[in-house]
Design a protein around this motif. Structure first.
Motif, PDB file in Angstrom:
ATOM      1  N   MET B   1       0.850  -1.187   0.000  1.00 25.73           N
ATOM      2  CA  MET B   1       0.000   0.000   0.000  1.00 25.73           C
ATOM      3  C   MET B   1       0.886   1.238   0.000  1.00 25.73           C
ATOM      4  SD  MET B   1      -3.203  -0.832  -0.020  1.00 25.73           S
ATOM      5  CE  MET B   1      -4.285   0.319   0.825  1.00 25.73           C
ATOM      6  N   ASN B   2       0.317   2.306  -0.543  1.00 23.65           N
ATOM      7  CA  ASN B   2       1.087   3.531  -0.643  1.00 23.65           C
ATOM      8  C   ASN B   2       0.237   4.747  -0.299  1.00 23.65           C
ATOM      9  OD1 ASN B   2       3.808   2.755  -1.964  1.00 23.65           O
ATOM     10  ND2 ASN B   2       2.283   1.621  -3.151  1.00 23.65           N
ATOM     11  N   LEU B   3       0.911   5.767   0.177  1.00 19.67           N
ATOM     12  CA  LEU B   3       0.287   7.057   0.434  1.00 19.67           C
ATOM     13  C   LEU B   3       0.782   8.043  -0.615  1.00 19.67           C
ATOM     14  CD1 LEU B   3       0.758   7.132   4.294  1.00 19.67           C
ATOM     15  CD2 LEU B   3      -1.460   7.465   3.164  1.00 19.67           C
ATOM     16  N   LEU B   4      -0.161   8.739  -1.262  1.00 19.34           N
ATOM     17  CA  LEU B   4       0.229   9.757  -2.225  1.00 19.34           C
ATOM     18  C   LEU B   4       0.145  11.127  -1.567  1.00 19.34           C
ATOM     19  CD1 LEU B   4       0.016   7.386  -4.177  1.00 19.34           C
ATOM     20  CD2 LEU B   4      -1.021   8.917  -5.845  1.00 19.34           C
ATOM     21  N   GLY B   5       1.234  11.837  -1.612  1.00 17.57           N
ATOM     22  CA  GLY B   5       1.297  13.170  -1.031  1.00 17.57           C
ATOM     23  C   GLY B   5       1.275  14.220  -2.123  1.00 17.57           C
ATOM     24  N   THR B   6       0.420  15.234  -1.928  1.00 20.16           N
ATOM     25  CA  THR B   6       0.340  16.329  -2.901  1.00 20.16           C
ATOM     26  C   THR B   6       0.161  17.640  -2.147  1.00 20.16           C
ATOM     27  OG1 THR B   6      -2.053  16.019  -3.092  1.00 20.16           O
ATOM     28  CG2 THR B   6      -0.679  14.973  -4.780  1.00 20.16           C
ATOM     29  N   VAL B   7       0.243  18.717  -2.907  1.00 18.77           N
ATOM     30  CA  VAL B   7      -0.028  20.037  -2.346  1.00 18.77           C
ATOM     31  C   VAL B   7      -0.885  20.797  -3.362  1.00 18.77           C
ATOM     32  CG1 VAL B   7       2.121  21.034  -3.249  1.00 18.77           C
ATOM     33  CG2 VAL B   7       1.060  22.040  -1.224  1.00 18.77           C
ATOM     34  N   SER B   8      -1.835  21.559  -2.860  1.00 22.79           N
ATOM     35  CA  SER B   8      -2.710  22.322  -3.760  1.00 22.79           C
ATOM     36  C   SER B   8      -2.011  23.613  -4.183  1.00 22.79           C
ATOM     37  CB  SER B   8      -4.023  22.650  -3.055  1.00 22.79           C
ATOM     38  OG  SER B   8      -3.799  23.658  -2.093  1.00 22.79           O
ATOM     39  N   PRO B   9      -2.520  24.289  -5.217  1.00 18.70           N
ATOM     40  CA  PRO B   9      -1.925  25.565  -5.620  1.00 18.70           C
ATOM     41  C   PRO B   9      -1.916  26.586  -4.476  1.00 18.70           C
ATOM     42  CG  PRO B   9      -3.406  24.774  -7.325  1.00 18.70           C
ATOM     43  CD  PRO B   9      -3.598  23.866  -6.137  1.00 18.70           C
ATOM     44  N   SER B  10      -2.864  26.452  -3.531  1.00 17.78           N
ATOM     45  CA  SER B  10      -2.886  27.378  -2.381  1.00 17.78           C
ATOM     46  C   SER B  10      -2.105  26.820  -1.186  1.00 17.78           C
ATOM     47  CB  SER B  10      -4.335  27.664  -1.982  1.00 17.78           C
ATOM     48  OG  SER B  10      -4.971  26.468  -1.582  1.00 17.78           O
ATOM     49  N   SER B  11      -1.250  25.813  -1.444  1.00 15.07           N
ATOM     50  CA  SER B  11      -0.321  25.272  -0.444  1.00 15.07           C
ATOM     51  C   SER B  11      -0.940  24.404   0.650  1.00 15.07           C
ATOM     52  CB  SER B  11       0.506  26.396   0.211  1.00 15.07           C
ATOM     53  OG  SER B  11       1.248  27.082  -0.772  1.00 15.07           O
ATOM     54  N   SER B  12      -2.159  23.893   0.422  1.00 16.57           N
ATOM     55  CA  SER B  12      -2.716  22.910   1.363  1.00 16.57           C
ATOM     56  C   SER B  12      -2.149  21.539   1.027  1.00 16.57           C
ATOM     57  CB  SER B  12      -4.243  22.829   1.227  1.00 16.57           C
ATOM     58  OG  SER B  12      -4.846  24.018   1.613  1.00 16.57           O
ATOM     59  N   THR B  13      -1.605  20.857   2.038  1.00 16.65           N
ATOM     60  CA  THR B  13      -1.095  19.513   1.793  1.00 16.65           C
ATOM     61  C   THR B  13      -2.231  18.498   1.813  1.00 16.65           C
ATOM     62  OG1 THR B  13      -0.630  19.189   4.139  1.00 16.65           O
ATOM     63  CG2 THR B  13       1.174  20.005   2.758  1.00 16.65           C
ATOM     64  N   ASP B  43      -9.066  15.224  -4.739  1.00 21.36           N
ATOM     65  CA  ASP B  43      -8.021  16.188  -4.392  1.00 21.36           C
ATOM     66  C   ASP B  43      -6.656  15.775  -4.935  1.00 21.36           C
ATOM     67  OD1 ASP B  43      -9.777  17.820  -3.027  1.00 21.36           O
ATOM     68  OD2 ASP B  43      -9.457  16.821  -1.104  1.00 21.36           O
ATOM     69  N   THR B  44      -6.324  14.498  -4.769  1.00 18.26           N
ATOM     70  CA  THR B  44      -4.996  14.054  -5.202  1.00 18.26           C
ATOM     71  C   THR B  44      -4.828  14.284  -6.704  1.00 18.26           C
ATOM     72  OG1 THR B  44      -4.931  12.393  -3.443  1.00 18.26           O
ATOM     73  CG2 THR B  44      -3.425  12.083  -5.291  1.00 18.26           C
ATOM     74  N   TYR B  45      -5.817  13.837  -7.468  1.00 22.06           N
ATOM     75  CA  TYR B  45      -5.747  14.000  -8.915  1.00 22.06           C
ATOM     76  C   TYR B  45      -5.677  15.486  -9.298  1.00 22.06           C
ATOM     77  CZ  TYR B  45      -7.178  13.900 -13.812  1.00 22.06           C
ATOM     78  OH  TYR B  45      -7.239  14.081 -15.179  1.00 22.06           O
ATOM     79  N   ASN B  46      -6.549  16.268  -8.706  1.00 20.51           N
ATOM     80  CA  ASN B  46      -6.569  17.701  -9.041  1.00 20.51           C
ATOM     81  C   ASN B  46      -5.251  18.388  -8.685  1.00 20.51           C
ATOM     82  OD1 ASN B  46      -9.164  17.477  -9.997  1.00 20.51           O
ATOM     83  ND2 ASN B  46     -10.102  18.062  -8.039  1.00 20.51           N
ATOM     84  N   ASN B  47      -4.707  18.051  -7.521  1.00 22.90           N
ATOM     85  CA  ASN B  47      -3.428  18.667  -7.123  1.00 22.90           C
ATOM     86  C   ASN B  47      -2.304  18.280  -8.092  1.00 22.90           C
ATOM     87  OD1 ASN B  47      -4.628  19.871  -4.934  1.00 22.90           O
ATOM     88  ND2 ASN B  47      -3.851  18.384  -3.435  1.00 22.90           N
ATOM     89  N   ILE B  48      -2.300  17.029  -8.505  1.00 21.38           N
ATOM     90  CA  ILE B  48      -1.257  16.590  -9.453  1.00 21.38           C
ATOM     91  C   ILE B  48      -1.401  17.341 -10.772  1.00 21.38           C
ATOM     92  CG2 ILE B  48      -0.397  14.649 -10.828  1.00 21.38           C
ATOM     93  CD1 ILE B  48      -1.221  12.790  -8.497  1.00 21.38           C
ATOM     94  N   LYS B  49      -2.638  17.460 -11.245  1.00 20.75           N
ATOM     95  CA  LYS B  49      -2.842  18.137 -12.519  1.00 20.75           C
ATOM     96  C   LYS B  49      -2.454  19.617 -12.437  1.00 20.75           C
ATOM     97  CE  LYS B  49      -4.267  16.794 -15.890  1.00 20.75           C
ATOM     98  NZ  LYS B  49      -5.410  16.258 -16.629  1.00 20.75           N
ATOM     99  N   GLN B  50      -2.680  20.230 -11.273  1.00 21.92           N
ATOM    100  CA  GLN B  50      -2.419  21.666 -11.151  1.00 21.92           C
ATOM    101  C   GLN B  50      -0.962  21.984 -10.812  1.00 21.92           C
ATOM    102  OE1 GLN B  50      -6.204  22.253  -8.580  1.00 21.92           O
ATOM    103  NE2 GLN B  50      -6.006  24.167  -9.718  1.00 21.92           N
ATOM    104  N   THR B  51      -0.307  21.076 -10.065  1.00 24.94           N
ATOM    105  CA  THR B  51       1.075  21.384  -9.649  1.00 24.94           C
ATOM    106  C   THR B  51       2.119  20.546 -10.380  1.00 24.94           C
ATOM    107  OG1 THR B  51       1.156  19.712  -7.896  1.00 24.94           O
ATOM    108  CG2 THR B  51       0.230  21.870  -7.313  1.00 24.94           C
ATOM    109  N   GLY B  52       1.685  19.389 -10.926  1.00 23.45           N
ATOM    110  CA  GLY B  52       2.616  18.545 -11.675  1.00 23.45           C
ATOM    111  C   GLY B  52       3.392  17.543 -10.838  1.00 23.45           C
ATOM    112  N   HIS B  53       3.250  17.589  -9.529  1.00 31.55           N
ATOM    113  CA  HIS B  53       4.110  16.743  -8.686  1.00 31.55           C
ATOM    114  C   HIS B  53       3.319  15.963  -7.636  1.00 31.55           C
ATOM    115  CE1 HIS B  53       7.546  18.727 -10.438  1.00 31.55           C
ATOM    116  NE2 HIS B  53       6.994  19.895 -10.164  1.00 31.55           N
ATOM    117  N   PHE B  54       3.840  14.805  -7.264  1.00 25.14           N
ATOM    118  CA  PHE B  54       3.307  14.065  -6.120  1.00 25.14           C
ATOM    119  C   PHE B  54       4.374  13.124  -5.592  1.00 25.14           C
ATOM    120  CE2 PHE B  54       2.367   9.830  -8.028  1.00 25.14           C
ATOM    121  CZ  PHE B  54       2.446  10.128  -9.383  1.00 25.14           C
ATOM    122  N   THR B  55       4.141  12.636  -4.376  1.00 29.13           N
ATOM    123  CA  THR B  55       5.055  11.662  -3.790  1.00 29.13           C
ATOM    124  C   THR B  55       4.314  10.345  -3.574  1.00 29.13           C
ATOM    125  OG1 THR B  55       4.546  12.202  -1.480  1.00 29.13           O
ATOM    126  CG2 THR B  55       6.262  13.507  -2.554  1.00 29.13           C
TER     127      THR B  55
END
Lengths: 185, 185
Positions: B1-13, B43-55
């Motif tokens: 199992m994995n956890l995907l970490g992202t951040v929104s354009p307004s810096s919410s993790t 949220d995860t998908y949207n953050n990736i699309k908007q910022t380009g990055h995830f962990t």
């Protein structure tokens, strides 16, 4: 880990170990398999395309060495069932061969595919037509206890892990502590 | 199992547990994540699309309850890092947040996606830009011993298994017996 069982149009059986089996959806029940680029002979892929059917058989800790051997480059027409010593089993009205020693098995029918243009791999999609599970693995609510199945998992290309049950948890809700669910074990 | 970490354009993790992470290829290093249909807020998908990055952060047996809690439907803007108690960690020059408690972690950049038209799921492809592995898990030949990492595996939607190392095997060749490889453990 899983073994994919197929049969060629000339009735030669084939068996191959795969790590890249992915749950795509439950309604309709769809499963995906990622195939490496078609730059060399891909018996499993070709058999699926020509016959439309394949089986997915869980690799358990009793048969992981046999499963690994199916990755060897045997001559064309040689059956990995024969070479590995695993036993062919057929379910009535389903054309592809199952592995008798496996306790969780799916009968699948080709549905379509997506070419992953970035590296020429192929995501093949299949409908799950048939599910065979040993009765002792099945809980009353339909959950399958993989910990009882001696399930193996991949650890890179050449190592096999064993999956034990750690915990089953209740549905997660905001501001409620995470609690274990009675897993019936 | 994995956890995907992202951040929104307004810096919410944001942190979310995923089962559907798939190895797509090693050269170039590509990884895939299957997302459910975009019929609700993702949220995860949207953050990736908007910022380009995830962990991608491996869930180990110490943090599986915290990981499970990230699946709860928190209000928009609430960080699952805060709610789960897992610790945000940043690697220099990489914008998405890592999970400090995880010992195997990838930093990924959006590369493209495939809409799976059969059920409106999305296979998102990402380039692996950064790999962080605790040193004691890494063997001399580059193999990672997941058995030492207390790795968890999914067992359906709500259960977690623990993966132990069973065996590491030599390259399979026709008409040669399958042999164990010294795994250095």
């Amino acid at each position: 880990m899983n073994l994919l069982g197929t049969v060629s149009p000339s009735s030669s059986t084939n068996l191959a170990v795969f790590n890249s089996v992915l749950h795509i959806g439950s309604n309709p029940p769809l499963i995906g398999v990622l195939f490496r680029p078609l730059t060399v002979r891909r018996d499993t892929y070709n058999n699926i395309k020509q016959t439309g059917h394949f089986t997915i058989n869980q690799v358990n800790t009793t048969i992981y060495r046999e499963a690994h051997l199916t990755a060897a480059k045997f001559e064309e027409g040689v059956s990995e069932f024969d070479k590995s010593g695993l036993t062919v089993e057929y379910a009535k009205s389903f054309k592809a061969p199952f592995v008798s020693e496996s306790s969780i098995r799916l009968g699948c029918t080709y549905h379509g595919e997506y070419l992953i243009k970035e590296n020429s791999t192929i995501l093949l999609l299949a409908a799950v037509e048939l599910i065979s599970v040993h009765e002792e693995l099945l809980q009353g609510d339909g959950w399958i206890n993989l910990g009882k199945s001696n399930a193996t998992v991949a650890n890179g290309l050449d190592a096999y892990g064993e999956a034990l049950l750690l915990d089953r948890l209740k549905y997660a809700r905001p501001n409620e502590p995470v609690q274990s669910l009675d897993n019936g074990a």
